[in-house]
Design an enzyme around this catalytic site. Sequence first.
Site, mmCIF file in Angstrom:
data_model
loop_
_atom_site.group_PDB
_atom_site.id
_atom_site.type_symbol
_atom_site.label_atom_id
_atom_site.label_comp_id
_atom_site.label_asym_id
_atom_site.label_seq_id
_atom_site.Cartn_x
_atom_site.Cartn_y
_atom_site.Cartn_z
ATOM 1 N N GLU A 151 0.824 -1.218 0.000
ATOM 2 C CA GLU A 151 0.000 0.000 0.000
ATOM 3 C C GLU A 151 0.855 1.263 0.000
ATOM 4 O O GLU A 151 2.077 1.204 0.178
ATOM 5 C CB GLU A 151 -0.944 0.006 1.212
ATOM 6 C CG GLU A 151 -0.229 0.097 2.551
ATOM 7 C CD GLU A 151 -1.072 0.777 3.637
ATOM 8 O OE1 GLU A 151 -1.452 1.948 3.452
ATOM 9 O OE2 GLU A 151 -1.322 0.128 4.671
ATOM 10 N N LYS A 163 -3.744 -1.759 15.822
ATOM 11 C CA LYS A 163 -3.205 -0.941 16.910
ATOM 12 C C LYS A 163 -4.211 -0.767 18.033
ATOM 13 O O LYS A 163 -5.416 -0.743 17.807
ATOM 14 C CB LYS A 163 -2.879 0.452 16.377
ATOM 15 C CG LYS A 163 -1.670 0.474 15.498
ATOM 16 C CD LYS A 163 -1.077 1.862 15.437
ATOM 17 C CE LYS A 163 0.277 1.774 14.791
ATOM 18 N NZ LYS A 163 0.311 2.313 13.448
HETATM 19 N N1 PSU Z 1 -3.225 1.561 10.839
HETATM 20 C C1 PSU Z 1 -1.897 1.477 11.038
HETATM 21 N N2 PSU Z 1 -1.063 1.975 10.098
HETATM 22 C C2 PSU Z 1 -1.536 2.546 8.950
HETATM 23 C C3 PSU Z 1 -2.936 2.636 8.749
HETATM 24 C C4 PSU Z 1 -3.746 2.114 9.721
HETATM 25 O O1 PSU Z 1 -1.462 0.962 12.058
HETATM 26 O O2 PSU Z 1 -0.753 3.003 8.105
HETATM 27 C C5 PSU Z 1 -3.464 3.237 7.472
HETATM 28 C C6 PSU Z 1 -3.716 2.132 6.430
HETATM 29 O O3 PSU Z 1 -3.514 2.657 5.126
HETATM 30 C C7 PSU Z 1 -5.183 1.825 6.652
HETATM 31 C C8 PSU Z 1 -5.744 3.189 6.929
HETATM 32 O O4 PSU Z 1 -5.815 1.210 5.547
HETATM 33 O O5 PSU Z 1 -4.739 3.825 7.729
HETATM 34 C C9 PSU Z 1 -7.075 3.131 7.647
HETATM 35 O O6 PSU Z 1 -7.627 4.403 7.724
HETATM 36 P P1 PSU Z 1 -9.126 4.590 8.303
HETATM 37 O O7 PSU Z 1 -9.005 4.227 9.752
HETATM 38 O O8 PSU Z 1 -9.412 6.044 8.063
HETATM 39 O O9 PSU Z 1 -10.009 3.663 7.521
#
Ligand code: PSU
Length: 306
Positions: free
Chosen positions: A25, A159
């Site tokens: 990604e 996390k």
């Molecule tokens: N959680 C992490 N590291 C990340 C992300 C999430 O520990 O880099 C990033 C990833 O790209 C994930 C996105 O798909 O954040 C999720 O964002 P949201 O919670 O807005 O859906």
Amino acid sequence: MTLPLHFIPEVRAALDAGRPVVALESTIITHGMPYPTNVDTARAVEAAVRAGGAVPATIAIMGGAIRVGLDDAALDTLGRTPHARKLSRADLAHCLVTGEVGATTVAATMICAHLAGIGVFATGGIGGVHRGAETSFDISADLYELGATPVTVVAAGAKAILDLPKTLEVLESLGVPVIAFGQDDFPAFWSRSSGMKAPMRADDPATIAAAHLMRGRLGLPGGQLVANPIPPEHEVPLQEIGPAIETALAEAAAQGIAAKAVTPFLLDRIVALTGGRSLESNTALVLANARLGAAIAVELSRLSRG
Ligand code: PSU
Ligand code: MN
């Protein structure tokens, strides 16, 4: 109209020959680290995929196309773009039409990987159900994508900025297999254990690849989440990371951070509050996931050739 998919030659050749490919990604590049650390890390992750015998395909949106594999110039442009868009399922088509630079989240990377014919994708952590989701309704589109798109995603669990029990419940509701690698417990990103058991366990990449193919044969639409525990020497003790998480969550609430800004805000604050300690571990676990992703892709290629 043809699909706006642009492959770099190395990835196209590998896919045509049925050789192993691992998607990566790009939100981790644009919304996770400063330039040029972000670009250096992205290259190191690609090298880890290569060392595992697969071809890396970092995915991003640039110039109105889905780029499958980024050459040095494209990766550098992405890493330098100050306000690259953060793209999930909802944003992908609009960004392709406007021609802006966009980084793909787990959800958007899964969509692009599947369109490209790539079955395995490695990342750091997935989005999930946020704490307080019962009032904010903040549940990442990543979970729904795992329920819909047949890509096996390797992550280090989720996390503790998230509500992990609720995240596992939603994944179960969506029919997503959550498979801990080499242990019974569901890992929690910086910690090898979340204190909860994962619904499933696998001890070898071949089983994960075989289950991926079996899901296809059964006609099941979604993907698999492989939860790979962080290498023990890079674990961050909860007493170190816990207070940083609590502070970051309180700051986000006080500043009214909402929607797609929540996750990048929290990740950024935790890096600052731990004085970079969390970033070093983050890099180590992404490299470990890239290696496991490559091993699964190698088995998938082997099994697919029969
Ligand atoms: N959680 C992490 N590291 C990340 C992300 C999430 O520990 O880099 C990033 C990833 O790209 C994930 C996105 O798909 O954040 C999720 O964002 P949201 O919670 O807005 O859906
Ligand atoms: Mn969200």
